[in-house]
Scaffold this motif. Sequence first.
Motif, PDB file in Angstrom:
ATOM      1  N   GLU A 288      67.525  60.226 106.508  1.00 62.94           N
ATOM      2  CA  GLU A 288      68.624  60.856 106.017  1.00 62.94           C
ATOM      3  C   GLU A 288      69.628  60.525 105.450  1.00 62.94           C
ATOM      4  OE1 GLU A 288      71.343  61.771 109.409  1.00 62.94           O
ATOM      5  OE2 GLU A 288      69.918  62.016 110.638  1.00 62.94           O
ATOM      6  N   VAL A 289      69.587  58.595 104.959  1.00 60.93           N
ATOM      7  CA  VAL A 289      70.005  58.491 104.159  1.00 60.93           C
ATOM      8  C   VAL A 289      69.887  57.403 102.907  1.00 60.93           C
ATOM      9  CG1 VAL A 289      72.541  57.561 105.524  1.00 60.93           C
ATOM     10  CG2 VAL A 289      70.153  55.967 105.014  1.00 60.93           C
ATOM     11  N   SER A 290      68.734  57.927 103.284  1.00 60.31           N
ATOM     12  CA  SER A 290      67.331  56.839 102.257  1.00 60.31           C
ATOM     13  C   SER A 290      67.541  58.063 101.089  1.00 60.31           C
ATOM     14  CB  SER A 290      66.226  57.132 102.844  1.00 60.31           C
ATOM     15  OG  SER A 290      65.681  58.286 102.331  1.00 60.31           O
ATOM     16  N   GLY A 291      68.207  59.598 100.778  1.00 59.54           N
ATOM     17  CA  GLY A 291      68.611  59.838  99.621  1.00 59.54           C
ATOM     18  C   GLY A 291      66.819  60.096  99.403  1.00 59.54           C
ATOM     19  N   ASP A 292      66.699  60.795  97.231  1.00 68.58           N
ATOM     20  CA  ASP A 292      65.498  60.381  97.201  1.00 68.58           C
ATOM     21  C   ASP A 292      64.893  59.242  96.468  1.00 68.58           C
ATOM     22  OD1 ASP A 292      66.923  63.059  96.371  1.00 68.58           O
ATOM     23  OD2 ASP A 292      67.530  62.627  94.459  1.00 68.58           O
ATOM     24  N   ALA A 293      65.354  58.474  96.938  1.00 69.61           N
ATOM     25  CA  ALA A 293      64.749  57.197  97.138  1.00 69.61           C
ATOM     26  C   ALA A 293      63.640  56.758  97.797  1.00 69.61           C
ATOM     27  CB  ALA A 293      65.302  55.925  97.069  1.00 69.61           C
ATOM     28  N   GLY A 294      63.771  57.719  99.195  1.00 64.12           N
ATOM     29  CA  GLY A 294      62.732  57.654 100.171  1.00 64.12           C
ATOM     30  C   GLY A 294      63.092  56.938 100.917  1.00 64.12           C
ATOM     31  N   LEU A 295      62.019  57.206 102.206  1.00 65.10           N
ATOM     32  CA  LEU A 295      62.572  55.740 103.650  1.00 65.10           C
ATOM     33  C   LEU A 295      61.740  54.776 103.553  1.00 65.10           C
ATOM     34  CD1 LEU A 295      63.531  56.089 106.169  1.00 65.10           C
ATOM     35  CD2 LEU A 295      60.715  56.699 106.794  1.00 65.10           C
ATOM     36  N   SER A 296      60.753  54.640 102.613  1.00 62.40           N
ATOM     37  CA  SER A 296      60.090  53.648 102.098  1.00 62.40           C
ATOM     38  C   SER A 296      60.870  52.401 101.185  1.00 62.40           C
ATOM     39  CB  SER A 296      58.833  53.391 101.648  1.00 62.40           C
ATOM     40  OG  SER A 296      57.463  53.762 102.613  1.00 62.40           O
ATOM     41  N   ALA A 297      61.638  52.647 100.340  1.00 70.86           N
ATOM     42  CA  ALA A 297      62.507  51.846  99.413  1.00 70.86           C
ATOM     43  C   ALA A 297      63.397  51.956 100.136  1.00 70.86           C
ATOM     44  CB  ALA A 297      62.460  52.864  98.202  1.00 70.86           C
ATOM     45  N   TYR A 298      64.256  52.550 100.454  1.00 69.19           N
ATOM     46  CA  TYR A 298      65.948  52.415 101.822  1.00 69.19           C
ATOM     47  C   TYR A 298      64.878  50.681 102.392  1.00 69.19           C
ATOM     48  CZ  TYR A 298      69.521  52.628 104.574  1.00 69.19           C
ATOM     49  OH  TYR A 298      70.750  52.666 105.154  1.00 69.19           O
ATOM     50  N   ILE A 299      63.755  50.861 103.681  1.00 70.98           N
ATOM     51  CA  ILE A 299      63.454  49.761 103.901  1.00 70.98           C
ATOM     52  C   ILE A 299      63.462  48.576 103.648  1.00 70.98           C
ATOM     53  CG2 ILE A 299      62.068  49.083 106.294  1.00 70.98           C
ATOM     54  CD1 ILE A 299      61.909  51.931 107.179  1.00 70.98           C
ATOM     55  N   ALA A 300      62.129  49.207 102.558  1.00 73.78           N
ATOM     56  CA  ALA A 300      62.367  47.800 101.842  1.00 73.78           C
ATOM     57  C   ALA A 300      63.006  46.907 100.906  1.00 73.78           C
ATOM     58  CB  ALA A 300      61.543  48.140 100.514  1.00 73.78           C
ATOM     59  N   GLY A 301      64.725  47.571 100.921  1.00 72.17           N
ATOM     60  CA  GLY A 301      65.968  46.717 100.368  1.00 72.17           C
ATOM     61  C   GLY A 301      66.762  46.521 101.306  1.00 72.17           C
ATOM     62  N   ALA A 302      66.254  47.180 102.937  1.00 74.68           N
ATOM     63  CA  ALA A 302      67.106  46.351 103.935  1.00 74.68           C
ATOM     64  C   ALA A 302      66.200  45.020 104.127  1.00 74.68           C
ATOM     65  CB  ALA A 302      67.054  47.691 104.735  1.00 74.68           C
ATOM     66  N   VAL A 303      65.286  45.288 104.291  1.00 74.65           N
ATOM     67  CA  VAL A 303      64.560  43.319 104.385  1.00 74.65           C
ATOM     68  C   VAL A 303      64.226  42.816 103.544  1.00 74.65           C
ATOM     69  CG1 VAL A 303      62.312  42.444 104.548  1.00 74.65           C
ATOM     70  CG2 VAL A 303      62.678  44.777 105.439  1.00 74.65           C
ATOM     71  N   GLU A 304      64.562  43.314 102.218  1.00 72.61           N
ATOM     72  CA  GLU A 304      65.296  41.651 101.006  1.00 72.61           C
ATOM     73  C   GLU A 304      66.719  41.856 100.998  1.00 72.61           C
ATOM     74  OE1 GLU A 304      64.888  42.402  96.051  1.00 72.61           O
ATOM     75  OE2 GLU A 304      65.117  44.468  96.809  1.00 72.61           O
ATOM     76  N   ALA A 305      67.361  42.554 101.263  1.00 74.97           N
ATOM     77  CA  ALA A 305      68.658  41.584 101.782  1.00 74.97           C
ATOM     78  C   ALA A 305      68.762  41.159 102.649  1.00 74.97           C
ATOM     79  CB  ALA A 305      69.334  42.793 102.041  1.00 74.97           C
ATOM     80  N   LYS A 306      68.053  41.588 104.109  1.00 75.39           N
ATOM     81  CA  LYS A 306      68.032  40.555 105.293  1.00 75.39           C
ATOM     82  C   LYS A 306      67.480  38.926 105.146  1.00 75.39           C
ATOM     83  CE  LYS A 306      67.859  39.526 109.956  1.00 75.39           C
ATOM     84  NZ  LYS A 306      68.555  38.568 110.169  1.00 75.39           N
TER      85      LYS A 306
END
Length: 95
Positions: free
Chosen positions: A22-40
């Motif tokens: 829902e919150v990933s927007g145009d970037a898409g779920l994969s990019a959103y999760i990759a960003g979250a994992v990168e931050a972690k």
Amino acid sequence: MAEKMGKYSITMPRSLAEAAREVSGDAGLSAYIAGAVEAKVRHDRLGMFLAKYEELHGPISEERIAAAEAVIRRADAEQAERARTKVARQQGGAA
């Protein structure tokens, strides 16, 4: 040159995956999760660095912690301002 991508299968609660979608927007779920994992990963590496630093040099003083927190607050405020400016430009350009 962009980093080569890989495809992975992960398991997570369905409600969490749907919320991320829902919150990933145009970037898409994969990019959103990759960003979250990168931050972690950054967070965890920082924790390991600080643990090693304290092992070698002793505990970090409250004064240094307060100074670091002030730097982080300033950086967060600057990043938020850049994001607001970008959105304002985009909204102004779309009108």
